[in-house]
Design a protein around this motif. Structure first.
Motif, mmCIF file in Angstrom:
data_model
loop_
_atom_site.group_PDB
_atom_site.id
_atom_site.type_symbol
_atom_site.label_atom_id
_atom_site.label_comp_id
_atom_site.label_asym_id
_atom_site.label_seq_id
_atom_site.Cartn_x
_atom_site.Cartn_y
_atom_site.Cartn_z
ATOM 1 N N ALA A 82 30.483 24.325 36.675
ATOM 2 C CA ALA A 82 31.378 25.059 35.771
ATOM 3 C C ALA A 82 32.468 24.130 35.257
ATOM 4 O O ALA A 82 32.632 22.995 35.731
ATOM 5 C CB ALA A 82 31.987 26.248 36.499
ATOM 6 N N SER A 83 33.247 24.619 34.309
ATOM 7 C CA SER A 83 34.253 23.783 33.652
ATOM 8 C C SER A 83 35.353 23.313 34.596
ATOM 9 O O SER A 83 35.996 22.288 34.333
ATOM 10 C CB SER A 83 34.872 24.539 32.469
ATOM 11 O OG SER A 83 35.527 25.719 32.922
ATOM 12 N N ASP A 84 35.576 24.036 35.685
ATOM 13 C CA ASP A 84 36.627 23.628 36.616
ATOM 14 C C ASP A 84 36.087 22.764 37.764
ATOM 15 O O ASP A 84 36.800 22.484 38.720
ATOM 16 C CB ASP A 84 37.366 24.843 37.178
ATOM 17 C CG ASP A 84 36.456 25.822 37.904
ATOM 18 O OD1 ASP A 84 35.213 25.660 37.834
ATOM 19 O OD2 ASP A 84 36.981 26.759 38.543
ATOM 20 N N ALA A 87 33.491 19.767 32.597
ATOM 21 C CA ALA A 87 34.031 19.450 33.919
ATOM 22 C C ALA A 87 34.544 18.008 33.947
ATOM 23 O O ALA A 87 34.482 17.286 32.944
ATOM 24 C CB ALA A 87 32.973 19.678 34.983
ATOM 25 N N ARG A 88 35.041 17.575 35.111
ATOM 26 C CA ARG A 88 35.638 16.243 35.248
ATOM 27 C C ARG A 88 34.696 15.284 35.961
ATOM 28 O O ARG A 88 34.073 15.634 36.955
ATOM 29 C CB ARG A 88 36.945 16.307 36.033
ATOM 30 C CG ARG A 88 38.089 17.040 35.358
ATOM 31 C CD ARG A 88 39.264 17.175 36.316
ATOM 32 N NE ARG A 88 39.749 15.867 36.755
ATOM 33 C CZ ARG A 88 40.290 15.633 37.948
ATOM 34 N NH1 ARG A 88 40.416 16.600 38.826
ATOM 35 N NH2 ARG A 88 40.711 14.419 38.260
ATOM 36 N N HIS A 89 34.620 14.048 35.455
ATOM 37 C CA HIS A 89 33.894 12.953 36.093
ATOM 38 C C HIS A 89 34.894 12.088 36.859
ATOM 39 O O HIS A 89 35.886 11.626 36.284
ATOM 40 C CB HIS A 89 33.219 12.049 35.061
ATOM 41 C CG HIS A 89 32.215 12.719 34.191
ATOM 42 N ND1 HIS A 89 30.870 12.747 34.493
ATOM 43 C CD2 HIS A 89 32.331 13.360 32.993
ATOM 44 C CE1 HIS A 89 30.202 13.365 33.525
ATOM 45 N NE2 HIS A 89 31.072 13.757 32.605
ATOM 46 N N ASP A 133 41.898 20.953 47.330
ATOM 47 C CA ASP A 133 42.113 22.375 47.063
ATOM 48 C C ASP A 133 40.808 23.120 46.800
ATOM 49 O O ASP A 133 40.765 24.346 46.895
ATOM 50 C CB ASP A 133 43.042 22.549 45.854
ATOM 51 C CG ASP A 133 44.476 22.139 46.165
ATOM 52 O OD1 ASP A 133 44.824 22.090 47.357
ATOM 53 O OD2 ASP A 133 45.223 21.865 45.214
ATOM 54 N N ASN A 134 39.746 22.371 46.463
ATOM 55 C CA ASN A 134 38.451 23.000 46.179
ATOM 56 C C ASN A 134 37.512 22.925 47.380
ATOM 57 O O ASN A 134 37.525 21.942 48.129
ATOM 58 C CB ASN A 134 37.762 22.293 44.989
ATOM 59 C CG ASN A 134 38.473 22.528 43.681
ATOM 60 O OD1 ASN A 134 38.995 23.612 43.433
ATOM 61 N ND2 ASN A 134 38.486 21.520 42.822
ATOM 62 N N ILE A 138 38.023 12.745 47.444
ATOM 63 C CA ILE A 138 37.767 14.172 47.643
ATOM 64 C C ILE A 138 39.078 14.938 47.779
ATOM 65 O O ILE A 138 39.263 16.002 47.171
ATOM 66 C CB ILE A 138 36.879 14.387 48.882
ATOM 67 C CG1 ILE A 138 35.433 13.954 48.588
ATOM 68 C CG2 ILE A 138 36.911 15.858 49.333
ATOM 69 C CD1 ILE A 138 34.545 13.922 49.808
ATOM 70 N N THR A 139 39.992 14.388 48.551
ATOM 71 C CA THR A 139 41.254 15.090 48.790
ATOM 72 C C THR A 139 42.241 14.887 47.640
ATOM 73 O O THR A 139 42.951 15.810 47.242
ATOM 74 C CB THR A 139 41.874 14.624 50.109
ATOM 75 O OG1 THR A 139 42.028 13.202 50.113
ATOM 76 C CG2 THR A 139 41.000 15.017 51.281
ATOM 77 N N GLU A 140 42.298 13.674 47.084
ATOM 78 C CA GLU A 140 43.262 13.387 46.011
ATOM 79 C C GLU A 140 42.913 14.103 44.710
ATOM 80 O O GLU A 140 43.805 14.583 44.000
ATOM 81 C CB GLU A 140 43.310 11.877 45.747
ATOM 82 C CG GLU A 140 43.925 11.062 46.880
ATOM 83 C CD GLU A 140 43.766 9.568 46.627
ATOM 84 O OE1 GLU A 140 43.202 9.193 45.565
ATOM 85 O OE2 GLU A 140 44.199 8.768 47.486
ATOM 86 N N GLU A 141 41.602 14.180 44.406
ATOM 87 C CA GLU A 141 41.172 14.723 43.112
ATOM 88 C C GLU A 141 40.547 16.106 43.232
ATOM 89 O O GLU A 141 40.033 16.636 42.249
ATOM 90 C CB GLU A 141 40.182 13.759 42.449
ATOM 91 C CG GLU A 141 40.756 12.390 42.144
ATOM 92 C CD GLU A 141 41.919 12.448 41.169
ATOM 93 O OE1 GLU A 141 41.911 13.326 40.276
ATOM 94 O OE2 GLU A 141 42.840 11.613 41.298
ATOM 95 N N ASP A 142 40.582 16.691 44.429
ATOM 96 C CA ASP A 142 40.022 18.038 44.648
ATOM 97 C C ASP A 142 38.551 18.108 44.243
ATOM 98 O O ASP A 142 38.108 19.028 43.543
ATOM 99 C CB ASP A 142 40.819 19.092 43.875
ATOM 100 C CG ASP A 142 42.280 19.130 44.290
ATOM 101 O OD1 ASP A 142 42.550 18.930 45.494
ATOM 102 O OD2 ASP A 142 43.137 19.350 43.428
ATOM 103 N N VAL A 143 37.781 17.110 44.683
ATOM 104 C CA VAL A 143 36.353 17.055 44.359
ATOM 105 C C VAL A 143 35.664 18.318 44.864
ATOM 106 O O VAL A 143 35.904 18.778 45.982
ATOM 107 C CB VAL A 143 35.705 15.802 44.980
ATOM 108 C CG1 VAL A 143 34.187 15.834 44.841
ATOM 109 C CG2 VAL A 143 36.280 14.540 44.326
#
Length: 540
Positions: free
Chosen positions: A205-207, A233-235, A282-283, A250-255
């Motif tokens: 999804a976009s998020d 979405a973000r790469h 956060d994800n 993973i933690t810094e960019e909320d992968v």
């Protein structure tokens, strides 16, 4: 109404709907919006056309997982050229074969990998050489500087030709585990449907925030080039894989999503066991694998201890790659251990896809979860054929059942029709007339506390024709003192499996030969063991 399916639609859509939103976090730490990414792509397209690249020409990219790869793929595609990624782990001679076989017209290369191209320049007919940063490259050859090249053009300067959905848009070379690599041709249509399936089946999804652990040159990698981009979405780019950096991102960019080969999963697990890093931002995070499923112990650790959701799929370069998955939540309770029986399978066919398991005569095998046959498939995501190899193409689509692609993988079907891979044709061990699955033996040994990695192959046996041998990387990393004996390994397999399946030969090693995507290259091990012997009993 019929609208052509074109691979250009993914970046076009992202620019239109998410232009001001972040598209890419580069390796260097820069953040590009989809507007900025699109602008760079347009300018590279203009530069390629100015360098003589026309519709149908092949543009190679030799690059780790950076934004340059994303840009080159889209720049080539939107001028009608054929995106042809090269494996950055190949040697110059291997690249020479692919460059000549594909008829490459231009190469965009990362500064770290120019030495994979420079030695073969006189043996290939390439006109345009572009490097992402020539000043950092160890080269005496002339490479145009990527940034200087695109700085000479404005967005919108290129001309987009008319395109049809049945035209070739990408060529991806197989890993060459059974001979010279073959160029898998994919059209706009197959690539688009491939990306649709990737997005749908993986709930993209976009998020979402996608971390690039899987090589972009891999067919499943470039599926995400399209799918992640198309939904906006973000790469998150990375130069190669490092477990510590992966946990940090993973933690810094909320992968929220990443794809990993089983060996990469093992490296992440080992780092987590030793350093206890934070495992999510956060994800929530879902992690996907393809091909043969990782050992159940790996899946349990990922889900029950690390807290990630595990998804399993299956396919090959020729099939899109994705054709089946076991990730059907209504079939299992996520809090019940029995879910791993389903997650360990390859599963049901994806939307618009048909699979079957067939015997030598092309007939469907019984759904008894015991009778082994070859997986065949048909669907809109399957390749167009092999580049310049009509005979191999014909064989791939007609060997046992006409009009179906033959994967070379052996499997069973259970009563519900769920697929379970047993082996590759060449990896089935025929010992004393009994078929032994090397994957079943490997899965057994991965549960042994002293085993980090294992590869099972057939080796010559005067008594049985061939017998299973285990190459084992011990958990402690020391093959001289592995913490377990060969006899104990054999006894362990006898304890958990039928006696005739037991490992008879064991060798402890410090590494195993692997492809760029982390798959163990068993053919190298087989070549060593069978040198001077007749053909293997079970060789397909």
């Amino acid at each position: 109404m019929k609208k052509p399916l074109l691979a250009t639609e993914f970046l076009d859509r992202a620019r239109e709907n998410f232009g001001e939103h972040e598209a890419v976090l580069t390796v260097e730490g820069d953040r590009l919006t989809y507007d900025e990414l699109g602008d760079r792509v347009d300018r590279l397209s203009a530069a390629l056309q100015d360098h003589g690249i026309e519709k149908g020409d092949r543009v190679a990219v030799l690059d780790p997982n950076t934004h340059y790869h994303l840009e080159t793929a889209y720049a080539a595609i939107q001028i009608g050229a054929v995106h042809t990624p090269l494996n950055y782990r190949l040697k110059p001679g291997e690249n020479e074969y692919i460059i000549n076989d594909a008829g490459i017209d231009a190469i965009v290369c990362d500064y770290d990998f120019v030495d994979n191209v420079d030695p073969v320049r006189e043996a290939v007919d390439v006109e345009t050489y572009i490097c992402t940063d020539p000043e950092q490259a160890d080269t005496d050859e002339e490479w145009a500087d990527y940034e200087s090249v695109i700085d000479g053009y404005d967005t919108g300067e290129y001309e987009r030709p008319e395109m049809a959905e049945d035209e070739i848009v990408t060529i991806n070379y197989t890993s060459g585990t059974t001979g010279d690599p073959k160029g898998v041709m994919r059209t706009h249509r197959t690539e688009t449907i491939h990306a649709y399936l990737t997005a749908q089946q993986n709930s993209i999804a976009s998020d979402d925030v996608y971390y690039w652990t899987l090589p972009m040159f891999h067919v499943n990698g470039w599926g995400h080039i399209f799918a992640i981009t198309g939904v906006g979405a973000r790469h998150i780019c990375a130069r190669g894989f490092d477990p510590e950096r992966t946990f940090e991102k993973i933690t810094e960019e909320d992968v929220s999503y990443m794809c990993c080969a089983p060996t990469v999963m093992n490296m992440l697990i080992e780092h987590w066991e030793e350093h206890d890093p934070q495992t999510t931002g956060d994800n929530d995070l879902r992690i996907a694998s393809g091909g043969a499923a990782p050992p159940e112990a790996t899946m349990r650790t990922l889900e029950d201890k690390i807290g990630w959701y595990f998804k399993h799929m299956y396919g090959s370069t020729e099939t899109g790659p994705l054709i089946v998955t076991s990730d059907y939540n209504r079939l299992f309770d996520q809090d019940d251990d029995s879910r791993f029986e389903i997650k360990n399978r390859q599963g049901f066919a994806m939307l618009g896809t048909e699979i079957d398991v067939v015997d030598e005569d092309g007939n469907s095998v019984p759904q008894d979860d015991e009778t082994i046959g070859e997986i065949v498939v048909r669907g809109n995501q399957i390749m167009e054929g092999y580049w310049n190899k009509p005979e191999e193409t014909e064989e791939a689509f007609s060997a046992r059942r006409e009009g179906w692609f033959h994967t070379g993988d052996l499997a069973t079907l259970n009563e519900d029709g769920m697929l379970k891979i047993k082996d590759r044709k060449k990896d089935i061990i025929v010992s004393g007339g009994e078929n032994i699955s090397s994957l079943q033996l490997e899965d057994c040994l991965y549960n042994h506390p002293a085993v980090r990695e294992v590869a099972i192959i057939p080796v010559p046996s005067e008594e049985w024709g061939e017998t299973p041998k285990a190459y084992i990387i011990p958990k402690n990393g020391d093959p001289e003192n592995p913490g377990v004996t060969a006899e104990e390994i054999t006894a362990y397999t006898k304890e958990h499996l039928a006696d005739y399946k037991a490992v008879r030969v064991v060798e402890f090693v410090d590494q195993l030969p692997k492809t760029s995507t982390g798959k163990i290259q068993k053919y190298e091990l087989r070549q060593t063991e069978w040198d001077g012997h007749d053909q293997m009993v079970g060789e397909g």
